[in-house]
Design an enzyme around this catalytic site. Structure first.
Site, PDB file in Angstrom:
ATOM      1  CD  GLU A 191      -6.721   6.278  -1.248  1.00  0.00           C
ATOM      2  OE1 GLU A 191      -8.059   6.347  -1.502  1.00  0.00           O
ATOM      3  OE2 GLU A 191      -6.690   6.131  -1.141  1.00  0.00           O
ATOM      4  NE  ARG A 192      -2.915   7.646   0.934  1.00  0.00           N
ATOM      5  CZ  ARG A 192      -3.220   7.317   2.465  1.00  0.00           C
ATOM      6  NH1 ARG A 192      -3.196   8.175   3.110  1.00  0.00           N
ATOM      7  NH2 ARG A 192      -3.547   6.489   2.042  1.00  0.00           N
ATOM      8  CG  ASN A 234      -8.532   3.091  -4.030  1.00  0.00           C
ATOM      9  OD1 ASN A 234      -7.721   2.066  -4.422  1.00  0.00           O
ATOM     10  ND2 ASN A 234      -8.139   3.640  -3.363  1.00  0.00           N
ATOM     11  CD  GLU A 315      -3.028  -0.228  -1.745  1.00  0.00           C
ATOM     12  OE1 GLU A 315      -3.842   0.697  -1.773  1.00  0.00           O
ATOM     13  OE2 GLU A 315      -1.833   0.475  -0.818  1.00  0.00           O
ATOM     14  NE  ARG A 348      -2.615   3.068 -10.059  1.00  0.00           N
ATOM     15  CZ  ARG A 348      -2.588   3.234  -9.296  1.00  0.00           C
ATOM     16  NH1 ARG A 348      -2.982   1.954  -8.287  1.00  0.00           N
ATOM     17  NH2 ARG A 348      -2.006   3.869  -8.299  1.00  0.00           N
ATOM     18  NE  ARG A 365       4.074  -2.535  -1.478  1.00  0.00           N
ATOM     19  CZ  ARG A 365       3.360  -1.643  -0.656  1.00  0.00           C
ATOM     20  NH1 ARG A 365       2.492  -1.371   0.595  1.00  0.00           N
ATOM     21  NH2 ARG A 365       2.828  -0.557  -1.505  1.00  0.00           N
ATOM     22  CE  LYS A 389       1.302   3.328  -6.773  1.00  0.00           C
ATOM     23  NZ  LYS A 389       1.182   3.538  -5.445  1.00  0.00           N
ATOM     24  CG  ASP A 394       3.195   2.778  -2.636  1.00  0.00           C
ATOM     25  OD1 ASP A 394       2.472   4.318  -3.507  1.00  0.00           O
ATOM     26  OD2 ASP A 394       1.869   2.735  -1.792  1.00  0.00           O
ATOM     27  CD  GLU A 422       0.283   8.158  -0.012  1.00  0.00           C
ATOM     28  OE1 GLU A 422       0.617   7.737  -1.307  1.00  0.00           O
ATOM     29  OE2 GLU A 422      -0.084   7.417   0.449  1.00  0.00           O
ATOM     30  CD  GLU A 540      17.605  10.393   0.414  1.00  0.00           C
ATOM     31  OE1 GLU A 540      18.204  11.719  -0.241  1.00  0.00           O
ATOM     32  OE2 GLU A 540      17.485   8.844   0.137  1.00  0.00           O
ATOM     33  CD1 TRP A 571      -0.459  -2.826   6.696  1.00  0.00           C
ATOM     34  CD2 TRP A 571      -0.818  -2.276   4.426  1.00  0.00           C
ATOM     35  NE1 TRP A 571      -1.598  -2.911   6.069  1.00  0.00           N
ATOM     36  CE2 TRP A 571      -1.805  -2.362   4.753  1.00  0.00           C
ATOM     37  CE3 TRP A 571      -0.709  -2.550   2.664  1.00  0.00           C
ATOM     38  CZ2 TRP A 571      -2.653  -1.990   4.737  1.00  0.00           C
ATOM     39  CZ3 TRP A 571      -2.112  -2.085   2.340  1.00  0.00           C
ATOM     40  CH2 TRP A 571      -3.252  -1.940   3.052  1.00  0.00           C
TER      41      TRP A 571
HETATM   42  C1  GCV Z   1      -5.521   5.254  -4.005  1.00  0.00           C
HETATM   43  C2  GCV Z   1      -0.425   4.480  -1.779  1.00  0.00           C
HETATM   44  C3  GCV Z   1      -2.259   4.694  -1.622  1.00  0.00           C
HETATM   45  C4  GCV Z   1      -3.357   5.204  -1.307  1.00  0.00           C
HETATM   46  C5  GCV Z   1      -3.441   4.879  -2.888  1.00  0.00           C
HETATM   47  C6  GCV Z   1      -2.722   3.206  -3.611  1.00  0.00           C
HETATM   48  C7  GCV Z   1      -2.590   3.029  -5.186  1.00  0.00           C
HETATM   49  O1  GCV Z   1      -1.159   2.845  -0.938  1.00  0.00           O
HETATM   50  O2  GCV Z   1      -1.374   5.078   0.178  1.00  0.00           O
HETATM   51  O3  GCV Z   1      -4.203   5.882  -1.239  1.00  0.00           O
HETATM   52  O4  GCV Z   1      -4.886   4.511  -3.609  1.00  0.00           O
HETATM   53  O5  GCV Z   1      -0.996   3.906  -3.442  1.00  0.00           O
HETATM   54  O6  GCV Z   1      -1.706   3.878  -5.757  1.00  0.00           O
HETATM   55  O7  GCV Z   1      -3.396   2.977  -5.132  1.00  0.00           O
END
Ligand code: GCV
Length: 690
Positions: A191-192, A234, A315, A348, A365, A389, A394, A422, A540, A571
């Site tokens: 993923e990503r 995930n 999510e 997290r 958010r 984070k 995000d 990403e 940027e 979102w």
């Molecule tokens: C792994 C964002 C990303 C998702 C990622 C999520 C996370 O939404 O687009 O791909 O999922 O962050 O950090 O859990």
């Protein structure tokens, strides 16, 4: 305002065509160059090699462990490749030797050595000293891993031509946690991930061939990274099935010689999904017992297992809210199972409602992490770490730092940075993220009015947390160059170096990386360093300046321009742009009140239109397009100029890179040239779309 429709369209077409024609160049002709990344150990020319004439011709290792064996082997490989000498193994301190061993193991053999009392876990000491009537080079540490790190540090110095005459250097890491997360799925996709398929998994299983996983651990060790979470946050519940743990043990086995602890992401509902229970309620004793037995079983097979990462109530993932429990309840039930074994759970803070009502101007958010976790401060066990984070949304191209770093006082915390690009060009655009991370880590949160930079909050220097540090989402893959683009590897290198020492400058880090990766030709070093150091601001400027976010397609690929995709959905990545103005009003006075989550001194800066820095203006304020910035320009003019200037700079990257023809090996020269040409076209696409 300038109008350049024709020229830009032509440029775009040219760039697209050249990209399509050049696509085969993206396959690396010589994978050996890239798979070793910055560990190339290029042979030194005879003049440079003279500086290391006095380096002893033999080494002696005291102590025995897989990590120490790696240290000795790595030293031999590096010396052989760079200096063309075979380092002999000595049976003891006879004549001038390189002495390797932990402080404890050297205590008896080298009593005259006054071991540095300031050595911490994983830290190392490189020193020149007389032992047995000969001058020796000693690489010692508090633990085996530190000896390995000392070897890598010595080899890096030689590779970069740094003097080691009379060396006497102690280095300690800034924090105990220096981990990477891989978002690898068991089917082999990441993923990503933009560097090819997983080096760890294929077809639902751990790969039969884990050679690359071992090489990855070596790369990680070379920059001081001591942990790797192998699967997507995930998480597939199947990772906790017994037969999968037996497979994961093989990964831990290839990581171990490099001092990299393996850990896994887990699904909180595992006790129900795979455990046969009718609940995963974290306060139910049957659930606690299930975690305890599961964890005991893991440690029987993997005694140095690092722990778990948990993404819950986020999510669409299951979480403690299903039973009216808190995140602390959820983290603690797992922490308690890990505790007897020394494991840690990373919980997290990326928890938010992705079905927010966008019509309500008070919804935000950005407030979610703080709202969810601040009330739980002090309720997490001491082997639980809240993983936060860097920003409240995000991984956007620019965000303020998450206020949660300053909010938690009695809870361990770690910062999560995203190495994989990403939202920052997906490795198709050059975007060196170290300058951004430096801004985040150096940001002074002014907790209680004192100096409290984020790096000190997460490392536990402030509030004396038991454990904490740095986590980077790496997502390397099987591609020859790990991350899809050779230049993107600087972000992985930079993450490790900053996690070790956030005081290093971006310039130092990129200079090191470039010399190790491309050699020390001054023009090459200068040009690549300049390209890298300017790349974040360039990216940027043609995507989303003034803190508006990347304005990318947030519901699709997170790559193309798509400002409309942020609005009209739950979102919460809103920029609130309409025909009159742009920006999210997050003030306490008239907006969502998000600014109130910061300590008072920071609130004052962001709340005031006068004090708020231009580069975050639209993150905090909604203003008309005619609003005048500190620069004197209106917002609309700035947006317009910034996109034009950014696209021009991206175009200049091509010419700058071309000055290196003949100075960089032809494969990488052509590969990177094609990437810059593509980026120049993409920048025009962004410019015109926005
Ligand atoms: C792994 C964002 C990303 C998702 C990622 C999520 C996370 O939404 O687009 O791909 O999922 O962050 O950090 O859990």
């Amino acid at each position: 305002m300038r109008y350049r429709f024709c020229s830009s369209t032509v440029l775009l077409l040219v760039a697209l065509i050249s990209f399509l024609l050049s696509t085969p160049l993206f396959a690396q002709a010589d994978p050996t160059i890239e798979t070793v990344a910055w560990l190339r150990y290029l042979p030194l020319d005879s003049k440079a090699a003279m500086n290391y004439e006095k380096l002893p011709r033999a080494s002696v290792l005291f102590g025995k462990s897989p990590v120490l064996d790696s240290a000795r082997q790595e030293l031999a490989i590096g010396v052989e490749k760079m200096l063309g000498r075979t380092l002999k193994s000595s049976g003891g301190i006879k004549g001038s030797v390189i002495v390797l061993g932990t402080a404890r193991d050297l205590h008896d053999v080298a009593p005259s050595l006054r071991l540095a009392s300031s050595l911490e876990a994983d830290g190392y000491w490189l020193t020149t000293t007389e032992l047995g009537h000969a001058e020796c080079l000693v690489i010692t540490a508090a633990n085996d891993r530190g000896v390995l790190y000392g070897v890598f540090a010595l080899l890096s110095k030689i590779a970069r031509g740094e003097s080691i005459i009379g060396i006497n250097e102690v280095q300690n890491p800034y924090a105990p946690i220096r981990w990477v997360n891989q978002w690898d799925n068991l089917d082999g996709r990441i993923e990503r991930g933009y560097g090819g398929p997983s080096i760890l998994f294929a077809d639902g299983k751990v790969r039969a061939d884990l050679t690359r996983a071992g090489e990855y651990a070596r790369l990680l060790a070379s920059i001081g990274i001591n942990g790797c979470t192998i699967n997507n946050v995930n998480a597939a519940p199947g990772v906790l099935e017994d037969d999968f743990i037996a497979q994961a043990k093989r990964v831990a086995d290839v990581f171990r010689p490099w001092g990299v602890q393996m850990s896994m992401s887990v699904d909180l509902s595992s006790p129900k999904l795979i455990g046969g229970l009718d609940t995963f309620d974290p306060v139910d004793p049957r659930v606690a017992e299930w975690w305890r037995k599961k964890v005991d079983g893991i440690y029987r097979q993997i005694p140095d297992f690092g722990g778990f990462v948990v993404k819950a109530d986020s999510e669409g993932r299951s979480g403690p809210s299903a039973y009216g429990r808190t995140h602390a309840d959820a983290a603690n039930v797992i922490a308690r199972a890990l505790k007897p074994h020394g494991g840690v759970v990373f919980y997290r803070a990326f928890v938010y409602n992705h079905h927010l009502d966008w019509r309500d101007p008070k919804n935000d958010r950005a407030k979610a992490a703080y709202d969810n976790f601040y009330p739980l401060d002090g309720k997490f066990d001491d082997n639980a770490v809240v993983q936060i984070k860097n920003g409240p949304i995000d991984f956007q191209v620019r965000e303020p730092v998450s206020p949660l770093f300053g909010g938690l006082r009695r809870t361990n915390e770690a910062i999560e940075l995203q190495i994989t690009q990403e939202y920052t060009g997906q490795q198709k655009h050059l975007c060196f993220l170290v300058p951004m991370w430096k801004e985040v880590l150096d940001f002074d949160m002014r907790v209680d009015g004192g100096s409290t930079p984020v790096k000190d909050l997460v490392s536990g220097r402030v509030f004396h947390r038991r454990v904490g540090g740095f986590v980077g989402v790496a997502n390397v893959g099987l591609d020859a160059n790990w991350m899809g683009s050779p230049l993107a590897l600087a972000n992985l290198y930079g993450f490790g170096r900053l996690a070790w020492n956030p005081g290093l400058s971006s310039k130092t880090i990129i200079d090191e990386w470039t010399r190790l990766t491309f050699g020390s030709d001054p023009l090459v070093v200068r040009t690549i360093a300049n390209l890298q150091l300017s790349s974040w601001q360039v990216y940027e400027s043609y995507t989303g300046p003034l803190g508006a976010g990347t304005l990318t397609n947030i519901v699709g690929n997170h790559y193309d321009p798509g400002p409309a995709s942020s609005e009209g959905n739950g979102w919460g990545q809103w920029h609130r742009a309409d025909h009159q103005g742009i920006g999210m009003d997050r003030t306490m006075a008239t907006g969502t009140g998000y600014i109130g989550q910061y300590p008072t001194e920071v609130q004052k800066i962001y709340e005031s239109l006068v004090a708020c820095p231009d580069n975050l203006l639209l993150f905090f304020h909604h203003v008309p397009y005619t609003y005048a910035l500190h620069s004197g320009k209106t917002v609309i003019q700035h947006v317009y100029d910034s996109h034009y200037e950014g696209a021009e700079r991206a175009h200049d990257f091509v010419a700058e890179w071309k000055t290196l023809e003949g100075r960089v090996d032809p494969e990488r020269y052509r590969d990177i040239l094609a990437r810059f040409e593509f980026q120049a076209g993409e920048a025009v696409k962004w410019r015109d779309a926005i």
